[in-house]
Design a protein around this motif. Structure first.
Motif, PDB file in Angstrom:
ATOM      1  N   SER A 198       0.833  -1.208   0.000  1.00  0.00           N
ATOM      2  CA  SER A 198       0.000   0.000   0.000  1.00  0.00           C
ATOM      3  C   SER A 198       0.864   1.254   0.000  1.00  0.00           C
ATOM      4  O   SER A 198       0.489   2.278  -0.589  1.00  0.00           O
ATOM      5  CB  SER A 198      -0.918   0.003   1.228  1.00  0.00           C
ATOM      6  OG  SER A 198      -0.163   0.042   2.437  1.00  0.00           O
ATOM      7  N   LEU A 199       2.030   1.171   0.636  1.00  0.00           N
ATOM      8  CA  LEU A 199       2.950   2.315   0.632  1.00  0.00           C
ATOM      9  C   LEU A 199       3.456   2.586  -0.781  1.00  0.00           C
ATOM     10  O   LEU A 199       3.455   3.725  -1.255  1.00  0.00           O
ATOM     11  CB  LEU A 199       4.133   2.047   1.576  1.00  0.00           C
ATOM     12  CG  LEU A 199       5.287   3.043   1.510  1.00  0.00           C
ATOM     13  CD1 LEU A 199       4.852   4.401   2.068  1.00  0.00           C
ATOM     14  CD2 LEU A 199       6.501   2.524   2.282  1.00  0.00           C
ATOM     15  N   LEU A 200       3.887   1.522  -1.459  1.00  0.00           N
ATOM     16  CA  LEU A 200       4.447   1.687  -2.795  1.00  0.00           C
ATOM     17  C   LEU A 200       3.367   1.936  -3.846  1.00  0.00           C
ATOM     18  O   LEU A 200       3.654   2.456  -4.924  1.00  0.00           O
ATOM     19  CB  LEU A 200       5.250   0.432  -3.174  1.00  0.00           C
ATOM     20  CG  LEU A 200       6.458   0.119  -2.272  1.00  0.00           C
ATOM     21  CD1 LEU A 200       7.092  -1.199  -2.683  1.00  0.00           C
ATOM     22  CD2 LEU A 200       7.479   1.246  -2.332  1.00  0.00           C
ATOM     23  N   GLY A 201       2.138   1.570  -3.539  1.00  0.00           N
ATOM     24  CA  GLY A 201       1.067   1.706  -4.514  1.00  0.00           C
ATOM     25  C   GLY A 201       0.455   3.083  -4.588  1.00  0.00           C
ATOM     26  O   GLY A 201      -0.485   3.311  -5.341  1.00  0.00           O
ATOM     27  N   GLY A 202       0.967   4.027  -3.825  1.00  0.00           N
ATOM     28  CA  GLY A 202       0.420   5.384  -3.823  1.00  0.00           C
ATOM     29  C   GLY A 202      -0.374   5.646  -2.564  1.00  0.00           C
ATOM     30  O   GLY A 202      -0.405   4.836  -1.641  1.00  0.00           O
ATOM     31  N   GLY A 203      -1.025   6.786  -2.503  1.00  0.00           N
ATOM     32  CA  GLY A 203      -1.790   7.149  -1.330  1.00  0.00           C
ATOM     33  C   GLY A 203      -1.029   8.112  -0.440  1.00  0.00           C
ATOM     34  O   GLY A 203       0.032   8.641  -0.796  1.00  0.00           O
ATOM     35  N   THR A 204      -1.567   8.316   0.765  1.00  0.00           N
ATOM     36  CA  THR A 204      -1.034   9.327   1.679  1.00  0.00           C
ATOM     37  C   THR A 204       0.419   9.065   2.045  1.00  0.00           C
ATOM     38  O   THR A 204       1.258   9.977   2.003  1.00  0.00           O
ATOM     39  CB  THR A 204      -1.887   9.376   2.956  1.00  0.00           C
ATOM     40  OG1 THR A 204      -3.250   9.645   2.609  1.00  0.00           O
ATOM     41  CG2 THR A 204      -1.387  10.469   3.888  1.00  0.00           C
ATOM     42  N   TYR A 205       0.749   7.829   2.403  1.00  0.00           N
ATOM     43  CA  TYR A 205       2.110   7.517   2.834  1.00  0.00           C
ATOM     44  C   TYR A 205       3.113   7.702   1.704  1.00  0.00           C
ATOM     45  O   TYR A 205       4.222   8.211   1.916  1.00  0.00           O
ATOM     46  CB  TYR A 205       2.196   6.078   3.357  1.00  0.00           C
ATOM     47  CG  TYR A 205       1.363   5.805   4.587  1.00  0.00           C
ATOM     48  CD1 TYR A 205       0.853   6.859   5.348  1.00  0.00           C
ATOM     49  CD2 TYR A 205       1.069   4.511   4.976  1.00  0.00           C
ATOM     50  CE1 TYR A 205       0.084   6.620   6.468  1.00  0.00           C
ATOM     51  CE2 TYR A 205       0.300   4.254   6.093  1.00  0.00           C
ATOM     52  CZ  TYR A 205      -0.200   5.303   6.834  1.00  0.00           C
ATOM     53  OH  TYR A 205      -0.955   5.066   7.937  1.00  0.00           O
ATOM     54  N   PHE A 206       2.722   7.275   0.518  1.00  0.00           N
ATOM     55  CA  PHE A 206       3.621   7.418  -0.629  1.00  0.00           C
ATOM     56  C   PHE A 206       3.921   8.891  -0.900  1.00  0.00           C
ATOM     57  O   PHE A 206       5.072   9.277  -1.115  1.00  0.00           O
ATOM     58  CB  PHE A 206       3.007   6.766  -1.865  1.00  0.00           C
ATOM     59  CG  PHE A 206       3.817   6.950  -3.117  1.00  0.00           C
ATOM     60  CD1 PHE A 206       4.921   6.159  -3.368  1.00  0.00           C
ATOM     61  CD2 PHE A 206       3.475   7.931  -4.032  1.00  0.00           C
ATOM     62  CE1 PHE A 206       5.683   6.330  -4.517  1.00  0.00           C
ATOM     63  CE2 PHE A 206       4.225   8.116  -5.186  1.00  0.00           C
ATOM     64  CZ  PHE A 206       5.323   7.317  -5.435  1.00  0.00           C
ATOM     65  N   TYR A 207       2.888   9.712  -0.876  1.00  0.00           N
ATOM     66  CA  TYR A 207       3.087  11.139  -1.146  1.00  0.00           C
ATOM     67  C   TYR A 207       3.850  11.806  -0.002  1.00  0.00           C
ATOM     68  O   TYR A 207       4.622  12.743  -0.233  1.00  0.00           O
ATOM     69  CB  TYR A 207       1.744  11.825  -1.381  1.00  0.00           C
ATOM     70  CG  TYR A 207       1.105  11.416  -2.684  1.00  0.00           C
ATOM     71  CD1 TYR A 207       1.713  11.727  -3.898  1.00  0.00           C
ATOM     72  CD2 TYR A 207      -0.087  10.701  -2.701  1.00  0.00           C
ATOM     73  CE1 TYR A 207       1.134  11.336  -5.106  1.00  0.00           C
ATOM     74  CE2 TYR A 207      -0.663  10.311  -3.905  1.00  0.00           C
ATOM     75  CZ  TYR A 207      -0.048  10.628  -5.103  1.00  0.00           C
ATOM     76  OH  TYR A 207      -0.604  10.243  -6.294  1.00  0.00           O
ATOM     77  N   ALA A 208       3.645  11.321   1.225  1.00  0.00           N
ATOM     78  CA  ALA A 208       4.405  11.860   2.359  1.00  0.00           C
ATOM     79  C   ALA A 208       5.891  11.568   2.194  1.00  0.00           C
ATOM     80  O   ALA A 208       6.741  12.436   2.431  1.00  0.00           O
ATOM     81  CB  ALA A 208       3.890  11.263   3.667  1.00  0.00           C
ATOM     82  N   LEU A 209       6.224  10.334   1.784  1.00  0.00           N
ATOM     83  CA  LEU A 209       7.620   9.974   1.544  1.00  0.00           C
ATOM     84  C   LEU A 209       8.196  10.790   0.390  1.00  0.00           C
ATOM     85  O   LEU A 209       9.312  11.315   0.487  1.00  0.00           O
ATOM     86  CB  LEU A 209       7.721   8.480   1.233  1.00  0.00           C
ATOM     87  CG  LEU A 209       9.109   7.957   0.834  1.00  0.00           C
ATOM     88  CD1 LEU A 209      10.128   8.217   1.931  1.00  0.00           C
ATOM     89  CD2 LEU A 209       9.053   6.470   0.494  1.00  0.00           C
ATOM     90  N   ARG A 210       7.430  10.918  -0.700  1.00  0.00           N
ATOM     91  CA  ARG A 210       7.908  11.683  -1.853  1.00  0.00           C
ATOM     92  C   ARG A 210       8.159  13.143  -1.481  1.00  0.00           C
ATOM     93  O   ARG A 210       9.188  13.730  -1.841  1.00  0.00           O
ATOM     94  CB  ARG A 210       6.876  11.605  -2.979  1.00  0.00           C
ATOM     95  CG  ARG A 210       7.346  12.222  -4.286  1.00  0.00           C
ATOM     96  CD  ARG A 210       6.211  12.314  -5.287  1.00  0.00           C
ATOM     97  NE  ARG A 210       5.181  13.259  -4.845  1.00  0.00           N
ATOM     98  CZ  ARG A 210       4.095  13.549  -5.553  1.00  0.00           C
ATOM     99  NH1 ARG A 210       3.884  12.950  -6.715  1.00  0.00           N
ATOM    100  NH2 ARG A 210       3.213  14.413  -5.088  1.00  0.00           N
ATOM    101  N   ASN A 211       7.236  13.733  -0.738  1.00  0.00           N
ATOM    102  CA  ASN A 211       7.400  15.129  -0.327  1.00  0.00           C
ATOM    103  C   ASN A 211       8.598  15.310   0.601  1.00  0.00           C
ATOM    104  O   ASN A 211       9.340  16.293   0.491  1.00  0.00           O
ATOM    105  CB  ASN A 211       6.135  15.629   0.368  1.00  0.00           C
ATOM    106  CG  ASN A 211       4.959  15.758  -0.573  1.00  0.00           C
ATOM    107  OD1 ASN A 211       5.140  15.876  -1.790  1.00  0.00           O
ATOM    108  ND2 ASN A 211       3.750  15.724  -0.039  1.00  0.00           N
ATOM    109  N   SER A 212       8.787  14.362   1.511  1.00  0.00           N
ATOM    110  CA  SER A 212       9.913  14.463   2.441  1.00  0.00           C
ATOM    111  C   SER A 212      11.247  14.323   1.721  1.00  0.00           C
ATOM    112  O   SER A 212      12.211  15.033   2.028  1.00  0.00           O
ATOM    113  CB  SER A 212       9.794  13.396   3.541  1.00  0.00           C
ATOM    114  OG  SER A 212       8.686  13.647   4.373  1.00  0.00           O
TER     115      SER A 212
END
Length: 580
Positions: free
Chosen positions: A85-99
């Protein structure tokens, strides 16, 4: 069976064991146990939770069969669902990308900003170097959530900078305080000293003979600077960039204050998941990601520092002819002063607000008072005492463990202990706090919500500073002194306490102040773990900011800054550390 009837071989083995056994072995295994219990086990527990999605309490399994059965059931259902779910997109993915984007941007900007500064301090006769060097260390002293609060005073909707901007006829805001731009600016102008001084050192150790050869062959000074001087400092520059990346990626104070609702950053998401929703799956996944990213970039930084050397071999001593061109030195002086304007204005804004009666939509406050400081001392005296007691407890643990670690690593070459003691450098505060809450929330060590666990968390997180300080001192102490005491009849433990200990006092003193200072201004662990009856000053400032009590928060923030400056000055005198 009596002793007389025991086999001689058995008595001999037992006697040999007692002769070879000493209290140092107990201490060494106690240090191993300490790191295993309060570092390795919590991180491993969070790693398991990232697969189960539910708490897995390893210590509880040792004393409670029901907990063991529950853990076995949860482990049997472990899966990669949460990672997918992390790698598939969503809130966590965008949080990691932004960080990641934030940390990369800050790293690049800091390096570009520091290149002229580092050259100025290392290679020129720029005026006022002592004063400017001292001013360049001040951003390190200020907790990032306090610098974020100062930024709001300047660039908030009624901030004095935006007030001036609008009075000049412009519409809108010069800078929106609650934006990614503000987070980047705060991190750039308050993290740049982390990169500046390693880069100054890189410029100082580069071989001057290559620059002289370039000049002798007809190159101009600026050509030599860009094509010889800067390339020689590349290892230090890359190492500094990786360090800034790690610091920016792990920063909690700035984004928790300034990040708008639509901006997801990994440290903020992890804090919200555990403090707001008790979402163990999400918090654990984000914890593992934070530790992994920080570990990768920390390893890269160490690898580059260790294995790259752009120097040259020469039998001649390196001379250091400083650039005394008036045009160069004066230009760099102006540039340095301009860079320092932002952090100085931020601190000045917090200071002025701490004395203000009301301040909004005006260039200056409408009046001044000391009532906010009176409120701090009358209403928050316990918080001040809590900060001192918590920092003192963390300091005591750090002193004992760091001294033993330094001894075993230097004298007995215990590389495993050296590695374990370095792990806290790569663990963000929020990650460590989540790991502790999950691990120590049930018997036999039900410590979550206690001051003791908060003290241990402080000690673990800041202990590497003490270890590096004491290890340097330990390396300078010859083993002959210790061996002489042993030959005179003292045990190894007595020799360490009476001979080695006093000789390590300078390193212990310097490391102690550094630990105390960093604990006083610690934010991430404090916000996540501090119990209500042990709330330190940093937590009260944070809570006052969230409640809108900005004047009281500013007064307490200034007390923290003044205390840290005093302690930092004392540390510099003890270590006789020159930064210019």
């Amino acid at each position: 069976m009596s002793n007389e009837n025991k086999p001689k071989g058995q008595n001999s083995k037992l006697g040999d064991w007692f002769r070879t056994f000493d209290s140092l072995k107990i201490m060494k295994w106690s240090v191993y146990l300490f790191f295993f219990l309060f570092l390795v086990l919590p991180l491993f527990s969070v790693f398991l939770v990232s697969f189960t999605g539910q708490p897995v309490n390893i210590l509880g399994s040792l004393v409670n069969p029901d907990i063991m059965a529950t853990n076995i059931e949860r482990l049997s259902n472990a899966s990669l669902e949460h990672y997918q779910s992390l790698l598939g997109g969503g809130t966590y993915f965008y949080a990691l990308r932004n960080s990641l984007g934030l940390a990369i941007s800050v790293s690049i900007l800091v390096i570009l900003l520091c290149l002229p500064l580092a050259y100025a301090f290392a290679r020129t006769t720029m005026p006022f170097k002592k004063t400017l060097a001292a001013l360049c260390t001040i951003p390190l002293i200020v907790p990032t959530f306090i610098s974020a609060a100062g930024f709001i005073i300047m660039f908030g909707r009624t901030g004095w900078v935006n007030t001036i901007y609008q009075s000049l006829g412009f519409d809108g805001l010069l800078i929106n305080a609650y934006s990614m731009t503000s987070i980047v600016l705060i991190q750039v102008f308050f993290f740049f000293p982390f990169a500046l001084w390693p880069m100054v050192a890189a410029f100082k150790i580069a071989d001057m003979s290559l620059e002289e050869a370039s000049n002798n062959m007809g190159s101009k000074n600026w050509t030599t600077m860009f094509f010889v001087t800067f390339p020689l400092a590349i290892p230090g520059i890359i190492s500094a960039a990786l360090l800034i990346f790690t610091v920016s990626f792990s920063d909690f104070g700035t984004p928790i204050i300034l990040a708008p609702d639509g901006l997801n950053l990994i440290v903020v998401e992890a804090y919200r998941e555990i403090s707001g929703f008790f979402n163990w799956a999400g918090a654990s996944i984000l914890t593992i990601v934070m530790v992994a990213v920080a570990a990768i970039f920390f390893w890269l930084q160490r690898y580059i520092t260790k294995n790259k050397d752009y120097g040259t071999l020469s039998g001649k001593p390196k001379g250091m002819r400083l650039n005394d061109s008036k045009w160069v030195t004066r230009s760099l002086l102006v540039y340095t002063c301009l860079i320092l304007l932002i952090p100085m204005f931020v601190l000045l804004s917090v200071l002025v607000q701490s004395f203000a009666t009301t301040w909004g939509a005006d260039f200056l406050p409408r009046g001044f008072t000391i009532a906010h400081y009176a409120t701090v001392f009358t209403r928050s005296g316990d918080n001040i005492m809590n900060s001192l007691l918590l920092a003192g407890g963390a300091l005591l643990i750090s002193m004992i463990v760091a001294t033993l670690v330094s001894y075993f690593v230097v004298r007995e070459k215990t590389s495993k202990l050296d590695f374990m003691s370095s792990i806290p450098l790569i663990v963000p505060g929020i990650a460590l706090g989540i790991a502790y809450i999950q691990t120590f929330n049930t018997a036999p060590l039900q410590l979550t919500g206690t001051a003791f666990l908060l003290i241990v968390a402080y000690a673990i997180r800041r202990m590497p500073y003490m270890i590096r300080s004491t290890m340097g001192t330990m390396m300078a102490i010859k083993s002959d002194i210790e061996e002489a005491a042993v030959n005179l009849g003292a045990s190894k433990l007595v020799a360490i306490i009476t001979v080695v200990g006093p000789l390590m006092l300078p390193g212990i003193a310097a490391g102690s102040i550094l630990v105390f200072v960093t604990v006083i201004k610690e934010t991430s662990i404090t916000v996540l773990m501090a119990p209500a009856d042990w709330a330190p000053m940093s937590l009260m400032v944070f809570q006052n900011l969230l409640r809108g009590e900005v004047y009281t928060a500013s007064a307490m923030a200034m007390l923290i800054i003044v205390l840290v400056i005093i302690l930092q000055t004392l540390a510099n005198k003890i270590t006789k550390n020159s930064l210019y």
